[in-house]
Design a protein around this motif. Structure first.
Motif, PDB file in Angstrom:
ATOM      1  N   LYS A  16       0.851  -1.272   0.016  1.00 22.27           N
ATOM      2  CA  LYS A  16      -0.155  -0.041   0.037  1.00 22.27           C
ATOM      3  C   LYS A  16       0.917   1.130  -0.040  1.00 22.27           C
ATOM      4  CE  LYS A  16      -3.842  -2.104   2.287  1.00 22.27           C
ATOM      5  NZ  LYS A  16      -4.782  -2.199   3.074  1.00 22.27           N
ATOM      6  N   TYR A  89     -16.760  -4.045  -9.127  1.00 23.96           N
ATOM      7  CA  TYR A  89     -16.335  -3.618 -10.252  1.00 23.96           C
ATOM      8  C   TYR A  89     -17.438  -3.294 -10.981  1.00 23.96           C
ATOM      9  CZ  TYR A  89     -13.308  -3.498 -14.717  1.00 23.96           C
ATOM     10  OH  TYR A  89     -12.540  -3.057 -15.534  1.00 23.96           O
ATOM     11  N   LEU A  97     -12.272   0.766  -8.765  1.00 27.34           N
ATOM     12  CA  LEU A  97     -11.252  -0.240  -8.524  1.00 27.34           C
ATOM     13  C   LEU A  97      -9.870   0.292  -8.470  1.00 27.34           C
ATOM     14  CD1 LEU A  97     -10.627  -3.107  -7.664  1.00 27.34           C
ATOM     15  CD2 LEU A  97     -10.249  -3.504 -10.098  1.00 27.34           C
ATOM     16  N   MET A  98      -9.554   1.028  -9.274  1.00 25.15           N
ATOM     17  CA  MET A  98      -8.033   1.639  -9.340  1.00 25.15           C
ATOM     18  C   MET A  98      -7.707   2.635  -8.447  1.00 25.15           C
ATOM     19  SD  MET A  98      -6.326  -0.033 -11.757  1.00 25.15           S
ATOM     20  CE  MET A  98      -6.866  -1.455 -10.818  1.00 25.15           C
ATOM     21  N   THR A 101      -7.152   0.799  -5.111  1.00 24.35           N
ATOM     22  CA  THR A 101      -6.243   0.045  -5.046  1.00 24.35           C
ATOM     23  C   THR A 101      -5.004   0.405  -4.138  1.00 24.35           C
ATOM     24  OG1 THR A 101      -6.786  -1.396  -7.069  1.00 24.35           O
ATOM     25  CG2 THR A 101      -4.423  -1.426  -6.353  1.00 24.35           C
ATOM     26  N   ILE A 105      -7.384  -2.104  -1.107  1.00 26.69           N
ATOM     27  CA  ILE A 105      -7.322  -2.874  -1.494  1.00 26.69           C
ATOM     28  C   ILE A 105      -5.948  -3.835  -1.606  1.00 26.69           C
ATOM     29  CG2 ILE A 105      -7.711  -4.670  -3.622  1.00 26.69           C
ATOM     30  CD1 ILE A 105     -10.072  -2.347  -4.356  1.00 26.69           C
ATOM     31  N   LEU A 107      -1.976  -3.498  -3.656  1.00 30.11           N
ATOM     32  CA  LEU A 107      -1.627  -3.379  -5.263  1.00 30.11           C
ATOM     33  C   LEU A 107      -1.619  -4.717  -5.824  1.00 30.11           C
ATOM     34  CD1 LEU A 107       1.593  -0.915  -4.838  1.00 30.11           C
ATOM     35  CD2 LEU A 107      -0.931  -0.321  -5.755  1.00 30.11           C
ATOM     36  N   GLY A 110      -5.472  -5.844  -6.308  1.00 31.21           N
ATOM     37  CA  GLY A 110      -6.194  -4.880  -7.177  1.00 31.21           C
ATOM     38  C   GLY A 110      -5.785  -5.101  -8.443  1.00 31.21           C
ATOM     39  N   ILE A 111      -4.517  -5.216  -8.889  1.00 28.28           N
ATOM     40  CA  ILE A 111      -4.066  -5.434 -10.244  1.00 28.28           C
ATOM     41  C   ILE A 111      -4.676  -6.733 -10.642  1.00 28.28           C
ATOM     42  CG2 ILE A 111      -2.001  -6.024 -11.372  1.00 28.28           C
ATOM     43  CD1 ILE A 111      -0.485  -4.071  -9.462  1.00 28.28           C
ATOM     44  N   VAL A 128      -2.640   2.335 -11.926  1.00 25.46           N
ATOM     45  CA  VAL A 128      -2.261   1.922 -10.732  1.00 25.46           C
ATOM     46  C   VAL A 128      -1.200   3.007 -10.448  1.00 25.46           C
ATOM     47  CG1 VAL A 128      -1.286   0.416  -9.122  1.00 25.46           C
ATOM     48  CG2 VAL A 128      -3.251  -0.157 -10.489  1.00 25.46           C
ATOM     49  N   SER A 132      -1.331   5.692  -7.409  1.00 26.99           N
ATOM     50  CA  SER A 132      -0.529   5.637  -6.271  1.00 26.99           C
ATOM     51  C   SER A 132       0.269   6.946  -6.082  1.00 26.99           C
ATOM     52  CB  SER A 132       0.512   4.361  -6.505  1.00 26.99           C
ATOM     53  OG  SER A 132      -0.026   3.095  -6.746  1.00 26.99           O
TER      54      SER A 132
END
Length: 152
Positions: A16, A89, A97-98, A101, A105, A107, A110-111, A128, A132
């Protein structure tokens, strides 16, 4: 700047991204240093997860095959965990979702969810990393402002 501090931020950012910049403030790092080490950790996670995605999926399926009862009925093709991910989703979409993430969630999860639901790896990687960067920047700014208000 201490190497242990840099490694700590890097390792925490593999999962995270909000903890690294907050720690960077306590380590007296600049914005570029704190967010840079955080993004380095996030980047390693993104590209490693995307590179090993098929192998991880295959290993997970074979591991689940070991724990299922051979005499039981054939397992459903649509797993309950994937159903929950799909409901999320469908409700919030790819961008929801992104957005969650990097902070909620995690990384890798989520990916994997985004790729499993059909999003291209390139789009997942870019999104992502952008999310981030946004969350890391916000974390750094909030921590700086909180420290100033507390007189630290």
């Amino acid at each position: 700047m201490n190497l242990l501090e840099c490694k700590t931020i890097f390792l925490l950012s593999l999962w995270k991204t909000y903890v690294g910049p907050a720690l960077g403030v306590s380590f007296d790092m600049t914005y570029i240093e704190a967010v840079g080490y955080t993004m380095l950790g996030a980047g390693v996670t993104v590209f490693a997860t995307l590179y090993f995605e098929q192998k991880v999926t295959r290993a997970f399926k074979s591991l689940m095959g070991v724990f299922t009862n051979k005499n039981a009925q054939k397992s459903p093709t649509f797993k309950p965990v994937l159903r929950k991910a799909l409901v999320f989703y469908n409700r919030y979409g790819f961008w929801g979702l992104m957005a969650l993430t990097p902070i909620l969630i995690g990384l890798p999860i989520g990916i994997l969810i985004a790729v499993r639901l059909g999003t291209t790896k390139h789009k997942v990687a870019v999104t992502v990393l952008l999310m981030s960067l946004c969350w890391s920047s916000l974390s750094y700014i909030v921590t700086i402002n909180g420290a100033e208000q507390l007189g630290i």
